[in-house]
Write an enzyme that holds these catalytic residues in place. Structure first.
Site, mmCIF file in Angstrom:
data_model
loop_
_atom_site.group_PDB
_atom_site.id
_atom_site.type_symbol
_atom_site.label_atom_id
_atom_site.label_comp_id
_atom_site.label_asym_id
_atom_site.label_seq_id
_atom_site.Cartn_x
_atom_site.Cartn_y
_atom_site.Cartn_z
ATOM 1 N N ASP A 1 0.915 -1.207 0.134
ATOM 2 C CA ASP A 1 0.082 0.230 -0.041
ATOM 3 C C ASP A 1 0.832 1.342 -0.008
ATOM 4 O O ASP A 1 0.400 2.262 -0.546
ATOM 5 C CB ASP A 1 -1.042 -0.033 1.250
ATOM 6 N N GLY A 2 1.948 1.190 0.530
ATOM 7 C CA GLY A 2 2.786 2.604 0.753
ATOM 8 C C GLY A 2 1.964 3.522 1.504
ATOM 9 O O GLY A 2 1.602 3.334 2.439
ATOM 10 N N GLU B 1 0.831 -3.532 4.341
ATOM 11 C CA GLU B 1 2.347 -2.498 4.207
ATOM 12 C C GLU B 1 2.970 -2.780 5.461
ATOM 13 O O GLU B 1 2.363 -3.105 6.475
ATOM 14 C CB GLU B 1 1.699 -1.078 4.145
ATOM 15 N N ASP C 1 2.056 -7.658 6.758
ATOM 16 C CA ASP C 1 2.803 -8.315 5.858
ATOM 17 C C ASP C 1 1.754 -9.210 4.814
ATOM 18 O O ASP C 1 1.115 -10.006 5.479
ATOM 19 C CB ASP C 1 3.756 -9.292 6.542
ATOM 20 N N ARG D 1 2.718 -11.604 3.198
ATOM 21 C CA ARG D 1 2.936 -13.007 3.537
ATOM 22 C C ARG D 1 2.107 -13.644 4.329
ATOM 23 O O ARG D 1 2.016 -14.941 4.385
ATOM 24 C CB ARG D 1 4.476 -13.437 3.537
ATOM 25 N N CYS E 1 9.661 -3.471 -6.883
ATOM 26 C CA CYS E 1 10.204 -3.359 -8.398
ATOM 27 C C CYS E 1 11.647 -3.354 -8.271
ATOM 28 O O CYS E 1 12.360 -3.448 -9.376
ATOM 29 C CB CYS E 1 10.070 -2.082 -9.007
#
Length: 140
Positions: free
Chosen positions: A8-9, A31, A52, A54, A84
């Site tokens: 989400d940043g 996030e 997280d 995961r 990225c």
């Protein structure tokens, strides 16, 4: 509409949705960066931070997270941009989807398949290796 934002940043997805006049009923944000979470909490107080990616899963209308479980019925939109760093041309090793950070794309894909939303949005860098672009394209 219930929204799940992955990676989400600072909640750019909420910024974009608001500019379009779309106010989510519930906005879940995965996030882990404390400074990004702090910015989101300051600007979007109703955001539910779930931790997280995961440690997030979905089954039978329930979103399971490291910060609790949520009965959500349906999530209509999944949005996000997986890391990225390993895909970018700025990284000389450019490990692609096999890199430690960019392999998190597979978590996005896993949740996309578990949830099967009406809509999804994935963004990433345009400078990624062609074979990674084709893998992402075919996967989605």
């Amino acid at each position: 509409m219930n929204v799940l934002s992955l990676f989400d940043g600072m909640s750019c997805c909420q910024i974009a949705l608001n500019k379009l006049g779309i106010i989510p009923d519930i906005y879940f944000a995965s996030e882990i960066k404390p400074h990004a979470i702090k910015v989101t909490k300051s600007n979007f107080k109703n955001t539910i931070h779930i931790g997280d990616i995961r440690k997030v899963s979905y089954k039978n209308g329930i979103l399971y997270t490291e910060n609790g479980k949520f009965e959500v019925e349906e999530i209509k939109l999944i949005a996000g941009g997986s890391p990225c760093q390993d895909l970018s041309i700025m990284n000389k090793t450019q490990l692609g989807l096999a890199g430690d950070k960019s392999q998190l794309f597979w978590e996005y894909d896993r949740l996309l398949k578990e949830i099967n939303p009406a809509y999804f949005l994935l963004e990433n860098v345009g400078s990624m290796p062609y074979n990674d672009l084709m893998t992402i394209t075919k996967t989605l």
